[in-house]
Write a protein that holds these residues in place. Structure first.
Motif, PDB file in Angstrom:
ATOM      1  N   LYS A  22      23.116  28.729  37.378  1.00 52.41           N
ATOM      2  CA  LYS A  22      23.400  29.578  38.532  1.00 52.41           C
ATOM      3  C   LYS A  22      24.804  30.187  38.440  1.00 52.41           C
ATOM      4  O   LYS A  22      25.011  31.357  38.778  1.00 52.41           O
ATOM      5  CB  LYS A  22      23.257  28.754  39.818  1.00 52.41           C
ATOM      6  CG  LYS A  22      23.505  29.512  41.082  1.00 52.41           C
ATOM      7  CD  LYS A  22      22.363  30.428  41.417  1.00 52.41           C
ATOM      8  CE  LYS A  22      22.567  31.016  42.806  1.00 52.41           C
ATOM      9  NZ  LYS A  22      21.607  32.041  43.120  1.00 52.41           N
ATOM     10  N   LEU A  23      25.765  29.398  37.968  1.00 53.63           N
ATOM     11  CA  LEU A  23      27.156  29.854  37.924  1.00 53.63           C
ATOM     12  C   LEU A  23      27.497  30.688  36.689  1.00 53.63           C
ATOM     13  O   LEU A  23      28.353  31.569  36.751  1.00 53.63           O
ATOM     14  CB  LEU A  23      28.117  28.659  37.990  1.00 53.63           C
ATOM     15  CG  LEU A  23      28.003  27.740  39.202  1.00 53.63           C
ATOM     16  CD1 LEU A  23      29.032  26.631  39.126  1.00 53.63           C
ATOM     17  CD2 LEU A  23      28.126  28.514  40.501  1.00 53.63           C
ATOM     18  N   PHE A  24      26.814  30.410  35.564  1.00 50.35           N
ATOM     19  CA  PHE A  24      27.172  31.058  34.302  1.00 50.35           C
ATOM     20  C   PHE A  24      26.037  31.850  33.663  1.00 50.35           C
ATOM     21  O   PHE A  24      26.257  32.567  32.701  1.00 50.35           O
ATOM     22  CB  PHE A  24      27.706  30.018  33.306  1.00 50.35           C
ATOM     23  CG  PHE A  24      29.053  29.481  33.683  1.00 50.35           C
ATOM     24  CD1 PHE A  24      30.210  30.077  33.201  1.00 50.35           C
ATOM     25  CD2 PHE A  24      29.169  28.401  34.538  1.00 50.35           C
ATOM     26  CE1 PHE A  24      31.456  29.592  33.566  1.00 50.35           C
ATOM     27  CE2 PHE A  24      30.406  27.908  34.912  1.00 50.35           C
ATOM     28  CZ  PHE A  24      31.555  28.507  34.430  1.00 50.35           C
ATOM     29  N   GLY A  25      24.818  31.726  34.159  1.00 48.44           N
ATOM     30  CA  GLY A  25      23.690  32.452  33.599  1.00 48.44           C
ATOM     31  C   GLY A  25      22.648  31.511  33.027  1.00 48.44           C
ATOM     32  O   GLY A  25      22.967  30.407  32.557  1.00 48.44           O
ATOM     33  N   GLU A  26      21.408  31.932  33.077  1.00 54.07           N
ATOM     34  CA  GLU A  26      20.258  31.125  32.634  1.00 54.07           C
ATOM     35  C   GLU A  26      20.431  30.639  31.200  1.00 54.07           C
ATOM     36  O   GLU A  26      20.754  31.404  30.295  1.00 54.07           O
ATOM     37  CB  GLU A  26      18.979  31.958  32.750  1.00 54.07           C
ATOM     38  CG  GLU A  26      17.700  31.158  32.636  1.00 54.07           C
ATOM     39  CD  GLU A  26      17.489  30.190  33.802  1.00 54.07           C
ATOM     40  OE1 GLU A  26      16.910  29.114  33.547  1.00 54.07           O
ATOM     41  OE2 GLU A  26      17.894  30.490  34.938  1.00 54.07           O
ATOM     42  N   GLY A  27      20.235  29.332  31.004  1.00 52.31           N
ATOM     43  CA  GLY A  27      20.294  28.738  29.665  1.00 52.31           C
ATOM     44  C   GLY A  27      21.698  28.590  29.109  1.00 52.31           C
ATOM     45  O   GLY A  27      21.870  28.364  27.906  1.00 52.31           O
ATOM     46  N   TYR A  28      22.704  28.671  29.965  1.00 50.81           N
ATOM     47  CA  TYR A  28      24.098  28.631  29.504  1.00 50.81           C
ATOM     48  C   TYR A  28      24.429  27.272  28.895  1.00 50.81           C
ATOM     49  O   TYR A  28      23.983  26.234  29.373  1.00 50.81           O
ATOM     50  CB  TYR A  28      25.048  28.909  30.674  1.00 50.81           C
ATOM     51  CG  TYR A  28      26.462  29.171  30.227  1.00 50.81           C
ATOM     52  CD1 TYR A  28      26.858  30.439  29.833  1.00 50.81           C
ATOM     53  CD2 TYR A  28      27.395  28.144  30.173  1.00 50.81           C
ATOM     54  CE1 TYR A  28      28.149  30.683  29.399  1.00 50.81           C
ATOM     55  CE2 TYR A  28      28.687  28.372  29.744  1.00 50.81           C
ATOM     56  CZ  TYR A  28      29.065  29.645  29.359  1.00 50.81           C
ATOM     57  OH  TYR A  28      30.345  29.878  28.922  1.00 50.81           O
TER      58      TYR A  28
END
Length: 193
Positions: A22-28
């Protein structure tokens, strides 16, 4: 003499993969920058903004991703944020206050997880046997070096085979004892069971 290294733990955040996405992007995937003393734990390049009713503070993420999101603050941090964070054992986040976490890809309100971590000592079963203590026992640790000798009371013993012997305190507690991260040698305390 029963001694252990004393390490200072600055404010930091442990996140679940869901919160990380949620904070950095999907699959981060987290970016390790420094191995920490406890095996498998590492400081990450990623930082988040913690927002409470009265303020905002940045904090580094500690990896790897965990099963529960937890924001570890000092009492000074909690006061600045306006969060009534309790002193409790790390990982015990039930009935604790939440906050808003913001990263480059979004923000997320967590409903619980803000704590002031109880001072504690990580040790192996062999260390515990040598010191004559048990998991979850509470001890004192005396720090007599420097100009501000202090006895830390209410130090929780945490025993696990994979731990490295070290006591963890927050920045407020380190300041009270005159302990600095810039010391040339690691501070050492005497365990009083």
């Amino acid at each position: 003499m029963n001694t252990c290294m004393i390490e200072t733990s600055a404010r930091h955040v442990h996140v679940t993969q869901e919160v990380l996405d949620k904070l950095f992007g999907e699959g981060y995937a987290l970016t390790p920058v420094k191995e920490l003393s406890q095996p498998g734990q590492f400081a990450c390049a990623e930082k988040v903004l913690i927002t409470g009713p009265k303020g905002k503070l940045k904090a580094r993420i500690i990896g790897p991703a965990r099963a529960v999101t937890q924001v570890e603050l000092s009492a000074t941090d909690a006061r600045a944020l306006g969060i009534a964070a309790p002193v409790c054992e790390s990982g015990k986040t039930d009935d604790t206050p939440g906050c808003t976490l913001t990263g480059p890809a979004g923000e997320m309100e967590i409903t619980q997880g803000c704590i002031i971590a109880q001072r504690h000592i990580h040790m192996t079963p062999a260390d515990a046997a040598r010191f004559g203590v048990a998991d979850k026992q509470v001890v004192q640790v005396k720090y007599a070096e420097g100009c501000r000798p202090i006895v830390y009371d209410g130090v929780l013993v945490r025993v696990k085979e994979t731990f490295l012997l070290a006591m963890h305190i927050d920045v407020d507690e380190a300041n009270a004892g005159g302990i600095s991260c810039s010391q040339t040698k690691s501070p050492v305390g005497e365990i009083i069971a």
